[in-house]
Structure formats: C-alpha cells, structure tokens
Design an enzyme around this catalytic site. Structure first.
Site, PDB file in Angstrom:
ATOM      1  N   SER A 131       0.913  -0.760  -0.189  1.00 40.59           N
ATOM      2  CA  SER A 131      -0.040   0.288   0.487  1.00 40.59           C
ATOM      3  C   SER A 131       0.734   1.217   0.045  1.00 40.59           C
ATOM      4  O   SER A 131       1.607   1.542   1.052  1.00 40.59           O
ATOM      5  CB  SER A 131      -0.646  -0.049   1.431  1.00 40.59           C
ATOM      6  OG  SER A 131      -1.516   1.206   0.811  1.00 40.59           O
ATOM      7  N   HIS A 162      -1.181  -1.370  -4.595  1.00 38.84           N
ATOM      8  CA  HIS A 162      -2.623  -0.961  -3.446  1.00 38.84           C
ATOM      9  C   HIS A 162      -2.037   0.716  -3.411  1.00 38.84           C
ATOM     10  O   HIS A 162      -1.645   1.536  -2.225  1.00 38.84           O
ATOM     11  CB  HIS A 162      -2.876  -1.555  -2.485  1.00 38.84           C
ATOM     12  CG  HIS A 162      -3.998  -1.252  -1.698  1.00 38.84           C
ATOM     13  ND1 HIS A 162      -5.115  -2.698  -2.103  1.00 38.84           N
ATOM     14  CD2 HIS A 162      -4.061  -0.608  -0.255  1.00 38.84           C
ATOM     15  CE1 HIS A 162      -6.337  -1.933  -1.160  1.00 38.84           C
ATOM     16  NE2 HIS A 162      -6.136  -1.079   0.090  1.00 38.84           N
ATOM     17  N   ASP A 189      -4.804   3.752  -1.680  1.00 39.04           N
ATOM     18  CA  ASP A 189      -6.180   3.698  -0.577  1.00 39.04           C
ATOM     19  C   ASP A 189      -6.557   5.629  -1.138  1.00 39.04           C
ATOM     20  O   ASP A 189      -5.172   6.524  -0.814  1.00 39.04           O
ATOM     21  CB  ASP A 189      -5.571   4.132   0.498  1.00 39.04           C
ATOM     22  CG  ASP A 189      -4.986   2.374   0.880  1.00 39.04           C
ATOM     23  OD1 ASP A 189      -5.935   1.692   1.130  1.00 39.04           O
ATOM     24  OD2 ASP A 189      -4.663   2.101   1.620  1.00 39.04           O
ATOM     25  N   MET A 244      -8.890   8.719   0.193  1.00 37.59           N
ATOM     26  CA  MET A 244      -9.757   9.007   1.654  1.00 37.59           C
ATOM     27  C   MET A 244      -9.631  10.657   1.136  1.00 37.59           C
ATOM     28  O   MET A 244      -9.036  11.108   0.601  1.00 37.59           O
ATOM     29  CB  MET A 244      -8.838   8.521   2.596  1.00 37.59           C
ATOM     30  CG  MET A 244      -8.248   7.175   2.580  1.00 37.59           C
ATOM     31  SD  MET A 244      -7.125   7.424   4.200  1.00 37.59           S
ATOM     32  CE  MET A 244      -6.480   5.706   4.098  1.00 37.59           C
ATOM     33  N   HIS A 278      -8.364   1.222  -4.056  1.00 42.52           N
ATOM     34  CA  HIS A 278      -9.601   0.969  -2.784  1.00 42.52           C
ATOM     35  C   HIS A 278     -10.264   3.097  -2.659  1.00 42.52           C
ATOM     36  O   HIS A 278      -9.443   3.252  -2.526  1.00 42.52           O
ATOM     37  CB  HIS A 278      -8.558   0.804  -1.492  1.00 42.52           C
ATOM     38  CG  HIS A 278      -9.269   0.008   0.007  1.00 42.52           C
ATOM     39  ND1 HIS A 278      -8.270  -0.182   0.794  1.00 42.52           N
ATOM     40  CD2 HIS A 278     -11.366   0.386  -0.024  1.00 42.52           C
ATOM     41  CE1 HIS A 278      -9.902  -0.139   1.812  1.00 42.52           C
ATOM     42  NE2 HIS A 278     -11.133  -0.099   1.395  1.00 42.52           N
ATOM     43  N   MET A 295     -11.960   4.950  -0.645  1.00 45.53           N
ATOM     44  CA  MET A 295     -12.672   4.819   0.836  1.00 45.53           C
ATOM     45  C   MET A 295     -13.472   6.487   0.352  1.00 45.53           C
ATOM     46  O   MET A 295     -13.036   7.474   0.844  1.00 45.53           O
ATOM     47  CB  MET A 295     -11.922   4.540   1.689  1.00 45.53           C
ATOM     48  CG  MET A 295     -11.211   3.308   1.953  1.00 45.53           C
ATOM     49  SD  MET A 295      -9.531   3.079   3.222  1.00 45.53           S
ATOM     50  CE  MET A 295      -8.877   3.460   1.861  1.00 45.53           C
ATOM     51  N   MET A 335     -11.626  -5.796   5.017  1.00 46.34           N
ATOM     52  CA  MET A 335     -10.945  -4.746   6.227  1.00 46.34           C
ATOM     53  C   MET A 335     -10.835  -5.577   7.079  1.00 46.34           C
ATOM     54  O   MET A 335     -11.954  -5.959   8.057  1.00 46.34           O
ATOM     55  CB  MET A 335     -11.932  -3.344   6.336  1.00 46.34           C
ATOM     56  CG  MET A 335     -12.139  -2.652   5.367  1.00 46.34           C
ATOM     57  SD  MET A 335     -10.244  -2.061   4.407  1.00 46.34           S
ATOM     58  CE  MET A 335      -9.675  -1.357   5.239  1.00 46.34           C
ATOM     59  N   ASP A 374      -6.927  -6.462   4.160  1.00 48.30           N
ATOM     60  CA  ASP A 374      -6.370  -4.674   4.184  1.00 48.30           C
ATOM     61  C   ASP A 374      -6.517  -3.972   5.749  1.00 48.30           C
ATOM     62  O   ASP A 374      -7.220  -3.763   6.139  1.00 48.30           O
ATOM     63  CB  ASP A 374      -7.223  -4.083   3.286  1.00 48.30           C
ATOM     64  CG  ASP A 374      -6.347  -2.920   2.624  1.00 48.30           C
ATOM     65  OD1 ASP A 374      -5.354  -2.544   3.458  1.00 48.30           O
ATOM     66  OD2 ASP A 374      -7.556  -1.672   2.533  1.00 48.30           O
ATOM     67  N   SER A 387       2.858  -0.893   6.052  1.00 43.06           N
ATOM     68  CA  SER A 387       3.532  -0.376   6.909  1.00 43.06           C
ATOM     69  C   SER A 387       4.909  -1.106   6.831  1.00 43.06           C
ATOM     70  O   SER A 387       6.315  -1.354   6.818  1.00 43.06           O
ATOM     71  CB  SER A 387       3.564  -0.229   8.338  1.00 43.06           C
ATOM     72  OG  SER A 387       2.428   0.669   7.827  1.00 43.06           O
TER      73      SER A 387
HETATM   74  C1  DX5 Z   1      -6.101   1.061   6.088  1.00 45.29           C
HETATM   75  C2  DX5 Z   1      -6.117   1.391   3.780  1.00 45.29           C
HETATM   76  C3  DX5 Z   1      -5.049   0.136   4.120  1.00 45.29           C
HETATM   77  C4  DX5 Z   1      -3.881   0.525   4.799  1.00 45.29           C
HETATM   78  C5  DX5 Z   1      -3.088  -0.836   5.617  1.00 45.29           C
HETATM   79  O1  DX5 Z   1      -7.590   2.107   5.783  1.00 45.29           O
HETATM   80  O2  DX5 Z   1      -6.974   0.727   3.625  1.00 45.29           O
HETATM   81  O3  DX5 Z   1      -4.857   0.500   2.817  1.00 45.29           O
HETATM   82  O4  DX5 Z   1      -2.785   1.408   3.789  1.00 45.29           O
HETATM   83  O5  DX5 Z   1      -2.325   0.063   5.956  1.00 45.29           O
HETATM   84  P1  DX5 Z   1      -1.095  -1.871   7.207  1.00 45.29           P
HETATM   85  O6  DX5 Z   1      -0.413  -2.054   6.105  1.00 45.29           O
HETATM   86  O7  DX5 Z   1      -0.027  -0.179   7.368  1.00 45.29           O
HETATM   87  O8  DX5 Z   1      -1.874  -1.941   7.651  1.00 45.29           O
HETATM   88 ZN    ZN Z   2      -6.870  -0.173   1.529  1.00 49.57          ZN
END
Ligand code: DX5
Ligand code: ZN
Length: 224
Positions: free
Chosen positions: A14, A39, A41, A43, A72, A74, A145, A183, A206
């Site tokens: 990600s 991936h 994200d 938001m 993804h 959100m 999730m 995820d 991470s």
């Molecule tokens: C959370 C995201 C994830 C996030 C995961 O809202 O959808 O994709 O980047 O991060 P880690 O792997 O650090 O939990």
């Molecule tokens: Zn995600």
C-alpha cells in the site's frame, strides 16, 4: 493479468505507507522487490477521517510503470468519481458497501466492469458479510477490511476471519472465482492467519514500505 485464479498469492504493497516526496522511486522500489500489485488508498475525509490522494496520483503512478493498480476507494459518492479513476489507469477498483458510501452498489460495480476494469467490493470490520452477499456474482474481488479504514499502521483484527472463511465457502457453493483480499495490519505473521482462513490477496503498507528489507518482507508475506 493473464489469469484470475483465487489460488494465486498476491502481495499488494500500500502506497499510503510510502514516502510521498519520492513516490515514483518508492513504487519502483516495491516493484523491484517483487510486488505483484500496488494498492492505492483513496480517502476523502468524509467516508473516513483522513484525506490521502485522488485520481491525479493514480495517473502519476500509472504513467511511471505497468504494474497492476488496485485502487481502494474510501470515499462518499464513489459512482460520481469512478470515471476519473478509470481514466487514470486503475486495473481494479474497489468500492465500499456501507450506506455512508452513498451510491448504487450494483450500478458502480457494473460501471467499473463495463469500462474493462476489475470490480472489487469492500466492507468494514463492523459490517456483516450479509451486506455483500447480493453482489458476490458481480465482483472480481472481495476486500475484507481487517482494520477500521482511514489510517495505516493499525493492528490486524483476527476476529473478522470468520467472514473470510464464510466467503470462501459461499464462493465454492456458488461456483464463483472472486479473489479475497485482506487489508490492514497485514505482516508475515497476520498474513499466515488470513491465508489460513482463505484470503489470497494481501495488502501491506507499513510492513513493506517501512521494512528494513522490503524484498524479504514481500516474500515472507507471500510465503506465509
Ligand atoms: C487502511 C487502508 C490500508 C492501509 C494499510 O484504511 O485501506 O490499505 O494502507 O496499512 P497497513 O498495512 O500499515 O495497516
Ligand atoms: Zn486499502
């Protein structure tokens, strides 16, 4: 993508956990280290309590490499923004099923597929599996999730694994072929738990981008 087999093990770092000041190099670093997908994200500060990036970032990543882009969303009103993410070069787009996402879920999934993109459906830890059941025959990927969405670096919620197990059972029963992606909080240890439950796509922010050895981290998740 040549095939679409849910038994394939896919690791999707990600980009949320990457160094945004050097995003192109960060993507290249993950790809060179063996990432299968990236991936992304998205938001909007409404569906989740954080703001990340939008279609321009997806387009920038797409312009610099050929890797499969797993986007993804959100966001509230994903249907309104879909054309921009399709145009930006997404290979798969996941939308959320929750009422806060405020869209016609079946219509969004159909619009994604009509554009030649793969369609994913995401649901939060607190959302029961029943909410996604009506759409299982309309998706290429089910995004389970394993944290409350919004932020990287949270702890994996093993308590959602029964939803993965039940999705595997229903996929078999209905003769479907969607991937099951987890995820949030995924690292080599938790990937093992998710793989045991039947997930085959592992999003990891991470534990990949912030690892001392990203290649070893990706391999360890794939082999978990
Ligand atoms: C959370 C995201 C994830 C996030 C995961 O809202 O959808 O994709 O980047 O991060 P880690 O792997 O650090 O939990
Ligand atoms: Zn995600």
């Amino acid at each position: 993508m040549k095939s679409w087999t849910p038994s394939d093990r896919i690791v999707a770092p990600s980009v949320l956990a990457a160094d945004f000041s050097r995003i192109g190099e960060e993507c290249s670093r993950a790809i060179a280290a063996g990432a299968d997908w990236l991936h992304l994200d998205v938001m909007d500060g409404q569906f989740v309590d954080n703001i990340s990036f939008g279609p321009a970032m997806v387009g920038a990543v797409h312009a610099t490499n050929d890797i499969f882009l797993d986007v993804h969303l959100m966001i509230a009103r994903p249907d309104h923004y879909l054309p921009r993410f399709l145009e930006a070069g997404a290979d798969l787009i996941s939308v959320h099923v929750e009422p806060e996402a405020d869209h016609d879920v079946a219509g969004s999934l159909a619009a994604i597929r009509t554009a030649g993109c793969r369609a994913g459906l995401a649901f939060n830890p607190a959302t029961p599996l029943e909410e996604v059941l009506p759409y299982l025959d309309q998706i290429d990927l089910l995004l389970v999730m394993t944290v409350v969405p919004g932020f990287g670096g949270q702890a994996f919620m093993a308590e959602v694994m029964p939803k993965v197990e039940e999705a595997v059972r229903l996929r078999e029963e209905r003769g479907l072929a969607f991937h099951i992606e987890v995820d949030g909080g995924v690292d080599p240890q938790t990937a093992r738990i998710a793989a045991g439950a039947g997930a085959n796509v592992f999003v990891a922010g991470s534990s990949t981008f912030k690892a001392p050895d990203i290649r070893a981290a990706i391999s360890a998740i794939r082999e978990a």
